[in-house]
Design an enzyme around this catalytic site. Sequence first.
Site, PDB file in Angstrom:
ATOM      1  N   GLY A 195       1.541  11.271   0.688  1.00 28.94           N
ATOM      2  CA  GLY A 195       2.326  10.092   0.398  1.00 28.94           C
ATOM      3  C   GLY A 195       3.748  10.419   0.004  1.00 28.94           C
ATOM      4  O   GLY A 195       4.096  11.578  -0.243  1.00 28.94           O
ATOM      5  N   GLU A 235       2.823   7.903  -6.563  1.00 29.55           N
ATOM      6  CA  GLU A 235       3.997   7.482  -5.790  1.00 29.55           C
ATOM      7  C   GLU A 235       4.657   6.236  -6.386  1.00 29.55           C
ATOM      8  O   GLU A 235       5.887   6.109  -6.353  1.00 29.55           O
ATOM      9  CB  GLU A 235       3.620   7.245  -4.327  1.00 29.55           C
ATOM     10  N   HIS A 238       7.060   7.300  -8.898  1.00 26.55           N
ATOM     11  CA  HIS A 238       8.385   7.604  -8.322  1.00 26.55           C
ATOM     12  C   HIS A 238       9.161   6.320  -8.032  1.00 26.55           C
ATOM     13  O   HIS A 238      10.365   6.240  -8.303  1.00 26.55           O
ATOM     14  CB  HIS A 238       8.231   8.388  -7.028  1.00 26.55           C
TER      15      HIS A 238
END
Length: 533
Positions: A195, A235, A238
């Site tokens: 990912g 993810e 992030h």
Amino acid sequence: MRIRVPNWIYIIFINLQILISPLIAQDHRCATIDLQKEFFKANPLEKLKIDSIENRKLNANVIQRNNSFVSGIIEIPVVVHVIYHSNIENISDEQIKSQIDVLNEDYAAINSTILDIPSIAWKNIVTDSKIRFRLAQQDPNGNFSTGVTRTYTINSSFLYNDSSIFLDAYGGKSAWPDSSYLNIWVCTIENNVLGFAALPGTANFRDGIVINNIAFGRKGIVKKPYNFGRTSTHEIGHWLSMRHIWGDDNGACTVDDAILDTPNQGDSHFRCPVFPDVDNCTTVSPGVMYMNYMDYTDDKCMMFFTPGQSNKMYSTLKLDRGSISSSIGAIELNTISKELSIDSILSPVTSVADRCFIPSIKLKNIGNIPISNIPILYSINGGIQKDYLFTDTIKPHTTIVLPLPTISGELGDNIFEVKININDSNNVNNYYSSSFKINSSVNSNCENSGIVIYPNPVNGNGGLHVKVNFAESQKSSIKLYNLLGQVMSETNSNINPGDSFNIPLHGFSSGLYILKIEGEVHTESVKFIFLQQ
């Protein structure tokens, strides 16, 4: 076959430049930093924008130092774009919903793995991030939505830096407005990339996260050791400005993740390290925080965010993605005729004391008509499903709390799954799952051990009802034999203590039969008589 966007389009101008250095990695947990570096080379202005956003939050001093900044739950509308070439890549609604369940557990700190945090000091700091996720209820035009789009592509897979993922015209799917939705693209990514994510300030057309379909959710086609849905948890971190916990400084110990309550760490960790794990940056116990969601360990060894990380993510939502909290995407429409959803699982959550327990769920009638006679299926660890018929009526726009008949699981880690088996406007929210641990083997069998069959004799064309009271869960073969030793029927299933199920006997002749359940721990047989009418 992969379609490429022509080089006269600006987007593919970036794409062609970054394809110069293809990613080659085994178990590449996250390509976010690699991708950003390559895009920054092609577009320095984007780097300046992203750096400016990050520096503003650091200078504003609102990250890990100011808990009062977190003032209430923020619900993020999510749209999942499934991009598939083969049928198996067109993942099920249940796999999609299982990922939303994981995200809400992880970001609320009610996941079962928080019980495995090895350091008392770290267990004491685990807190709710106040961030939640919900599949979009409305599309950008205000129309009813399940929060899922499905797009067939002639591309058999995508490179991690292929902008075609984000474009309708070139085999992908264009984003819904990033100011109102978290876009999640699910597809097959080449070179073992699991990912990657877009940081705040990234170009709108690719703002969101992209997840490999074998690492999305915790059922369906997911593959070990990335089968707990933690790639998306990482993810989205992030997407909310989180850095890797080691700061991506190649072990220099000079640049960390800018979070005060995470230990300085030299590099990433894979698999499941042994606690305490120390390195050149943190040399004494409890060592580095390898079980943090922003490291690279296996899904089962990812356990929590710190308060500092949670506060930074929350501040990102407030400062940089503020419009998403007022999006129409999370607002239910009141014009739907028939729509029932599983609003939440009240029990089991995180842990239960004993193997035998009473599940409890909350059902919500979102539609405008009353609904009754609702078939409910539920199970533990993908085992034999129990069924329950709720015969009462749920009025429009109301919720009810519904206890289900007793079920039992296995000592340790379990997944509880429940599904309402009805046809309504949205099948995705007819499913819900929760992770939990069973802490004690008290009442492990719910009743006496062994196999109970009823009725015996079995009359007419009815089925044979079986109650299994083994002490442990096991993968089992379930066989029916006649007196000649011939196998009349055979199925395979995971059986948990207390499971019950029905075996059809249509077409059987009158006589004596043997039921045999054989597994890696328990094997038992019982005889019964079938009388054909």
